[in-house]
Design a protein around this motif. Structure first.
Motif, mmCIF file in Angstrom:
data_model
loop_
_atom_site.group_PDB
_atom_site.id
_atom_site.type_symbol
_atom_site.label_atom_id
_atom_site.label_comp_id
_atom_site.label_asym_id
_atom_site.label_seq_id
_atom_site.Cartn_x
_atom_site.Cartn_y
_atom_site.Cartn_z
ATOM 1 N N LEU A 1 36.962 73.562 44.915
ATOM 2 C CA LEU A 1 36.865 74.444 44.019
ATOM 3 C C LEU A 1 35.868 75.817 44.544
ATOM 4 N N ASN A 2 36.607 77.006 44.206
ATOM 5 C CA ASN A 2 36.745 78.685 44.402
ATOM 6 C C ASN A 2 35.148 78.422 44.233
ATOM 7 N N HIS A 3 34.671 78.320 43.169
ATOM 8 C CA HIS A 3 32.620 78.691 42.561
ATOM 9 C C HIS A 3 32.314 77.443 42.643
ATOM 10 N N PRO A 4 30.809 77.629 42.884
ATOM 11 C CA PRO A 4 30.252 76.211 43.847
ATOM 12 C C PRO A 4 29.189 76.579 42.716
ATOM 13 N N MET A 5 28.276 75.393 42.307
ATOM 14 C CA MET A 5 27.369 75.236 41.277
ATOM 15 C C MET A 5 25.864 75.368 42.121
ATOM 16 N N LEU A 6 24.949 76.540 41.718
ATOM 17 C CA LEU A 6 23.775 76.988 42.416
ATOM 18 C C LEU A 6 23.268 76.378 42.049
ATOM 19 N N LYS A 7 22.463 76.537 43.458
ATOM 20 C CA LYS A 7 21.190 75.644 43.508
ATOM 21 C C LYS A 7 19.854 76.350 42.249
ATOM 22 N N SER A 8 19.612 76.543 40.899
ATOM 23 C CA SER A 8 18.311 77.027 40.000
ATOM 24 C C SER A 8 17.605 76.492 40.030
ATOM 25 N N THR A 9 16.737 77.334 39.576
ATOM 26 C CA THR A 9 15.286 77.031 38.540
ATOM 27 C C THR A 9 15.112 76.617 37.448
ATOM 28 N N ALA A 10 16.015 77.809 36.819
ATOM 29 C CA ALA A 10 16.467 77.468 35.339
ATOM 30 C C ALA A 10 17.267 75.443 34.904
ATOM 31 N N ILE A 11 17.516 75.200 35.606
ATOM 32 C CA ILE A 11 19.472 73.959 35.739
ATOM 33 C C ILE A 11 17.421 73.068 35.611
ATOM 34 N N SER A 12 17.051 73.529 37.226
ATOM 35 C CA SER A 12 14.973 71.865 36.962
ATOM 36 C C SER A 12 14.711 72.121 35.910
ATOM 37 N N ASP A 13 14.781 73.208 35.637
ATOM 38 C CA ASP A 13 12.881 73.088 34.422
ATOM 39 C C ASP A 13 14.169 73.116 33.270
ATOM 40 N N ALA A 14 14.557 73.089 32.772
ATOM 41 C CA ALA A 14 15.200 72.268 31.687
ATOM 42 C C ALA A 14 15.420 71.159 31.231
ATOM 43 N N ARG B 1 24.364 72.861 44.285
ATOM 44 C CA ARG B 1 22.836 73.046 44.630
ATOM 45 C C ARG B 1 22.610 74.229 45.984
ATOM 46 N N TYR B 2 23.872 75.352 45.312
ATOM 47 C CA TYR B 2 24.390 75.906 46.229
ATOM 48 C C TYR B 2 22.921 76.731 46.888
ATOM 49 N N GLU B 3 22.482 77.679 48.237
ATOM 50 C CA GLU B 3 22.266 78.029 47.798
ATOM 51 C C GLU B 3 23.063 79.680 49.567
ATOM 52 N N PRO B 4 23.361 80.624 48.685
ATOM 53 C CA PRO B 4 24.158 81.799 49.061
ATOM 54 C C PRO B 4 23.496 81.986 50.031
ATOM 55 N N GLY B 5 21.758 82.847 50.381
ATOM 56 C CA GLY B 5 20.880 83.129 51.338
ATOM 57 C C GLY B 5 20.712 82.011 52.611
ATOM 58 N N ASP B 6 21.335 81.201 52.129
ATOM 59 C CA ASP B 6 21.215 80.012 53.459
ATOM 60 C C ASP B 6 22.523 79.944 54.642
#
Length: 399
Positions: free
Chosen positions: A338-351, A314-319
């Motif tokens: 891990l090098n890559h975070p899992m971004l917070k996204s409306t696509a994930i929550s809407d799904a 649930r990472y927000e790069p602009g925060d």
């Protein structure tokens, strides 16, 4: 007692009524999404999506199709080619025959490779644990691994994502508890169910799992010879040859069931939301885990792992504060993050509103940039974990 009205409230009755109302409404919601007796089905994938999954060019898939090799895709009115999940498996098998390096397209276990058991865990709810577990299990299945997902969270969110409503679908048991109980356990195969994902089976969860937390103290008091921390591993050994990877979605607590799962694990993935309160909670979780598993190790439990990693969710790069927290974690834990975070996204929550993941939902339901940003983030995380699985098998080049 209510101070305003003087009416006595039986909290057990009120909660029971609310639970029954909510359960009925959820069942109605499921019936609207999926007709009675219907099972969820996985959508078809575009040739571009399949090319990305296979690591080949879309033009190469078109060439194979024109030559009449491999499965025949569905060609729709716009000329776009679509492949079913079974088609993807058939393509993998076809391409593997001509691969120069074994395991290029069928990357699962070879020879003496051991079963990989990955526990996805955190002490705090809302850390993205189930979302991570579900996307990882499905991505690995799409990538050609034989995956068994085990839901040991009594809340059963992972199970719900895969079409199971516990209070309706598991009336007569059917969870891991049935296979690890101290009295008359069932063979594990009897509680494994197929999903609508090719290569992905599931052991769903429900409140029955709490019985293991109640049974174990009695077994310990009676000096039962069946050590509680070996029970999950012993059960998984019954189906060891059937799978490449087991992904265990753990509850947000460190009970006997979680400790038994950790004793069976070959790897641990800790989900972390990059906020101060979440990191403080994780600190307590790590301290408790270390102490309890130390006791298990002294009693003969195997605590050796191929890897342990933290995944930022649930990472927000602009925060700004989140960025500071991620930098803090990397400075503390180094390569264990891990090098890559899992971004917070409306696509994930809407799904999630329709009990779907990004691999299931039609991407046309989102703007292209929203979907691609989310799917790229999840793909990067899953690919990084798959590379760790390959390293656990001694393969540095993924083959």
């Amino acid at each position: 007692m209510s101070k305003d009205t003087g009416i006595n409230l039986r909290i057990d009755e009120v909660v029971g009524q609310h639970a029954a109302m909510l359960s009925e409404r959820l069942q109605m919601h499921r019936a609207q999404l999926y007709p009675p007796n219907a099972r969820k089905e996985l959508r078809k994938f575009t040739s571009g999506e399949v090319a990305d999954l296979l690591g080949v060019k879309d033009a190469y898939l078109r060439k194979i199709s024109l030559e009449g090799k491999g499965p025949e895709p569905e060609i729709r009115s716009n000329g776009r080619r679509f492949y079913s999940p079974d088609d993807i498996v058939a393509l993998r098998e076809y391409l593997e025959k001509g691969a120069k390096v074994p395991g290029t397209y069928l990357p699962g276990r070879q020879g003496d490779d051991h079963l990989q058991v990955i526990c996805v865990i955190n002490f705090k709810g809302g850390s993205g644990k189930t979302t991570t577990s579900a996307h990882l299990a499905q991505k690995m299945a799409l990538d050609g691994y034989r995956v068994l997902a085990v839901d040991i969270d009594p809340q059963a969110s992972f199970s719900a994502l895969h079409g199971f409503q516990p209070e309706f679908d598991l009336l007569d048991g059917g969870t891991l508890y049935d296979a690890i109980r101290y009295d008359d356990p069932k063979p594990l195969r009897e509680v494994i169910q197929k999903t609508y994902f090719r290569n992905l089976d599931i052991i769903p969860g429900n409140l029955d799992l709490m019985e293991f937390e109640h049974d174990t103290p009695r077994a310990l008091a009676q000096r039962d010879g069946n050590l509680f921390f070996t029970r999950v591993g012993d059960a998984l050994s019954e189906v060891e040859e059937d799978y490449d990877v087991v992904i265990v979605d753990c509850p947000p607590q460190l009970g006997f069931l979680t400790m038994s799962a950790l004793s069976a694990a070959t790897a641990v993935l800790v989900t972390v939301h990059p906020q101060m309160l979440d990191v403080m909670s994780m600190c307590q979780f790590l301290l408790m885990t270390s102490n309890l598993l130390g006791v298990v190790a002294e009693a003969g439990g195997d605590m050796s792992y191929d890897w342990l990693r933290y995944v930022v969710t649930r990472y927000e790069p602009g925060d700004g504060p989140q960025n500071q927290m991620v930098s803090f974690m990397r400075s503390m834990f180094g390569e264990h993050v891990l090098n890559h975070p899992m971004l917070k996204s409306t696509a994930i929550s809407d799904a999630g509103l329709t009990k779907q993941t990004l691999w299931e939902i039609e991407k046309t339901q989102f703007t292209r940039s929203t979907y691609e940003r989310a799917i790229e983030s999840i793909t990067n995380v899953c690919d990084e974990i798959e590379a760790l699985v390959q390293q656990g098998w001694g393969r540095t080049n993924g083959a």
